[in-house]
Motif scaffolding. Structure first.
Motif, PDB file in Angstrom:
ATOM      1  N   SER A 238      31.375  53.215  82.590  1.00 47.64           N
ATOM      2  CA  SER A 238      31.806  54.267  81.684  1.00 47.64           C
ATOM      3  C   SER A 238      32.516  55.384  82.446  1.00 47.64           C
ATOM      4  O   SER A 238      33.575  55.860  82.026  1.00 47.64           O
ATOM      5  N   ALA A 239      31.958  55.778  83.581  1.00 43.75           N
ATOM      6  CA  ALA A 239      32.577  56.845  84.372  1.00 43.75           C
ATOM      7  C   ALA A 239      33.932  56.427  84.904  1.00 43.75           C
ATOM      8  O   ALA A 239      34.894  57.208  84.910  1.00 43.75           O
ATOM      9  N   THR A 240      34.045  55.166  85.346  1.00 44.86           N
ATOM     10  CA  THR A 240      35.311  54.659  85.885  1.00 44.86           C
ATOM     11  C   THR A 240      36.390  54.637  84.817  1.00 44.86           C
ATOM     12  O   THR A 240      37.536  55.066  85.057  1.00 44.86           O
ATOM     13  N   ALA A 244      39.902  56.813  84.206  1.00 47.26           N
ATOM     14  CA  ALA A 244      41.198  56.139  84.046  1.00 47.26           C
ATOM     15  C   ALA A 244      41.911  56.550  82.766  1.00 47.26           C
ATOM     16  O   ALA A 244      43.036  56.112  82.517  1.00 47.26           O
ATOM     17  N   GLY A 245      41.242  57.369  81.959  1.00 45.63           N
ATOM     18  CA  GLY A 245      41.902  57.888  80.762  1.00 45.63           C
ATOM     19  C   GLY A 245      41.389  57.349  79.451  1.00 45.63           C
ATOM     20  O   GLY A 245      41.941  57.679  78.388  1.00 45.63           O
ATOM     21  N   THR A 259      38.659  53.174  74.252  1.00 46.92           N
ATOM     22  CA  THR A 259      39.848  53.446  73.446  1.00 46.92           C
ATOM     23  C   THR A 259      40.891  54.137  74.311  1.00 46.92           C
ATOM     24  O   THR A 259      40.588  55.084  75.031  1.00 46.92           O
ATOM     25  N   GLY A 260      42.126  53.646  74.236  1.00 47.77           N
ATOM     26  CA  GLY A 260      43.212  54.263  74.991  1.00 47.77           C
ATOM     27  C   GLY A 260      43.702  53.435  76.162  1.00 47.77           C
ATOM     28  O   GLY A 260      44.722  53.747  76.770  1.00 47.77           O
ATOM     29  N   LEU A 261      42.991  52.371  76.498  1.00 45.58           N
ATOM     30  CA  LEU A 261      43.407  51.425  77.542  1.00 45.58           C
ATOM     31  C   LEU A 261      43.374  50.019  76.962  1.00 45.58           C
ATOM     32  O   LEU A 261      42.461  49.682  76.193  1.00 45.58           O
ATOM     33  N   VAL A 266      41.780  47.963  81.573  1.00 48.50           N
ATOM     34  CA  VAL A 266      40.334  48.071  81.755  1.00 48.50           C
ATOM     35  C   VAL A 266      39.874  47.159  82.888  1.00 48.50           C
ATOM     36  O   VAL A 266      39.095  47.547  83.766  1.00 48.50           O
ATOM     37  N   GLY A 267      40.366  45.918  82.896  1.00 47.84           N
ATOM     38  CA  GLY A 267      39.986  44.974  83.945  1.00 47.84           C
ATOM     39  C   GLY A 267      40.403  45.445  85.323  1.00 47.84           C
ATOM     40  O   GLY A 267      39.635  45.325  86.292  1.00 47.84           O
TER      41      GLY A 267
END
Length: 318
Positions: A238-240, A244-245, A259-261, A266-267
């Motif tokens: 979650s923090a990562t 990343a936005g 949401t947003g990636l 995400v991967g």
């Protein structure tokens, strides 16, 4: 060929007492295209159509056919056809007699009655009393009435509502044929899935305000990607992803929703952080789910717009 004109609605506001049914509504419907006017029950669709057809007065703004209000149209039955309800028929009158009354009132040729009955496939049932018609048959009769003057513009309120799959298929093909003849077609619906294969353009209204207009494909444009994702170290993941936005939610069933990636981003973020993933799946956003998200607040609200419209159902434009 029928003479078609655009439908133009500009900055339309309609208030019923203290209730604002529609506010600053602006959109258009073009010839040769089917425009879906979409939103939950009570969102303001019927109010907008009633103002367009001169059945209610606008508080402000305009609703016209090629720049001309309905009340100012020359020979309106030959310019605009409308069907706003499947329950406006006298139950003891036959389908043919219902159309004859409308034909005489509009000053149309008697042969138009038989022509529209054939067009909607109702000739064999035309002498039956409307009270014995199914919902699908009443919808067809409403279309026949709208087509009596062979108009270039059709305004239809929930024409697919309550139809069985065969009826929906018939209506879909029929409306596409009418649009192919160059007519302007504006139809309302509260269920996108029923009209998704019928409409070219969409106008989405929620709580009396327009939230989206454009081609059907545009409904999905600009909607943020969402990904279902999980890992043994959920807090680190979650923090990562937040760094990343992404915006992170944790549904009741436990995994994360970013949401947003997109799934690729995400991967890559998880890989760079050395976090093994146990779940990575894009959340498919079909048109219906996007529509429901756009109108979620309206669907959850009390249906005050419908109540207001009913209370002022007798209002007619001067």
């Amino acid at each position: 060929m029928p003479t078609s004109t655009p439908i133009d609605i500009r900055a339309l506001t309609k208030r019923f007492g203290a209730i604002t049914a529609v506010e600053n509504v602006t959109f258009s419907a073009q010839p040769g295209r089917v425009t879906g006017f979409l939103g939950p029950n009570g969102a303001g669709k019927t109010t907008t159509l009633r103002v367009l057809l001169g059945l209610a007065r606008a508080t402000s703004g305009t609703a016209t056919f090629g720049g001309t209000a309905y009340a100012a149209l020359d020979d309106p039955a030959r310019r605009v056809g409308a069907s706003l309800s499947s329950d406006v028929f006298h139950p003891g009158r036959s389908g043919r007699d219902h159309l004859r009354v409308l034909q005489i009132a509009a000053g149309l040729d008697a042969e138009r009655v038989e022509a529209v009955l054939r067009r909607v496939g109702m000739s064999d049932a035309a002498d039956r009393r409307v009270g014995g018609y199914s919902l699908g048959m009443r919808q067809r009769l409403g279309l026949a009435a709208a087509l009596l003057g062979d108009p270039g513009v059709l305004v239809l309120d929930e024409p697919i509502n309550g139809l069985d799959p065969a009826g929906i298929t018939w209506m879909r093909v029929f409306l596409r044929e009418l649009a192919a003849e160059g007519r302007t077609i504006l139809l309302s619906s509260h269920v996108l899935s029923e009209v998704a294969q019928t409409v070219d353009d969409v106008v989405v209204i929620a709580r009396g305000r327009i939230v989206m207009t454009g081609a059907l494909d545009d409904l999905a444009a600009g909607v943020e990607a969402r990904v279902r994702v999980d890992a043994a170290d959920r807090a680190a993941l979650s923090a990562t992803l937040t760094a990343a936005g992404a915006r992170i939610d944790t549904p009741d069933h436990g995994h994360l929703v970013a949401t947003g990636l997109d799934a690729d981003a995400v991967g890559r973020a998880a890989l760079a952080a050395g976090i093994p993933l146990t779940l990575l799946a894009p959340l498919g956003d079909d048109l219906e789910s996007i529509f429901l998200r756009l109108t979620a607040d309206d669907a959850a609200a009390t249906d005050t717009t419908t109540d207001a419209s009913s209370a002022f159902a007798g209002e007619v434009a001067a």
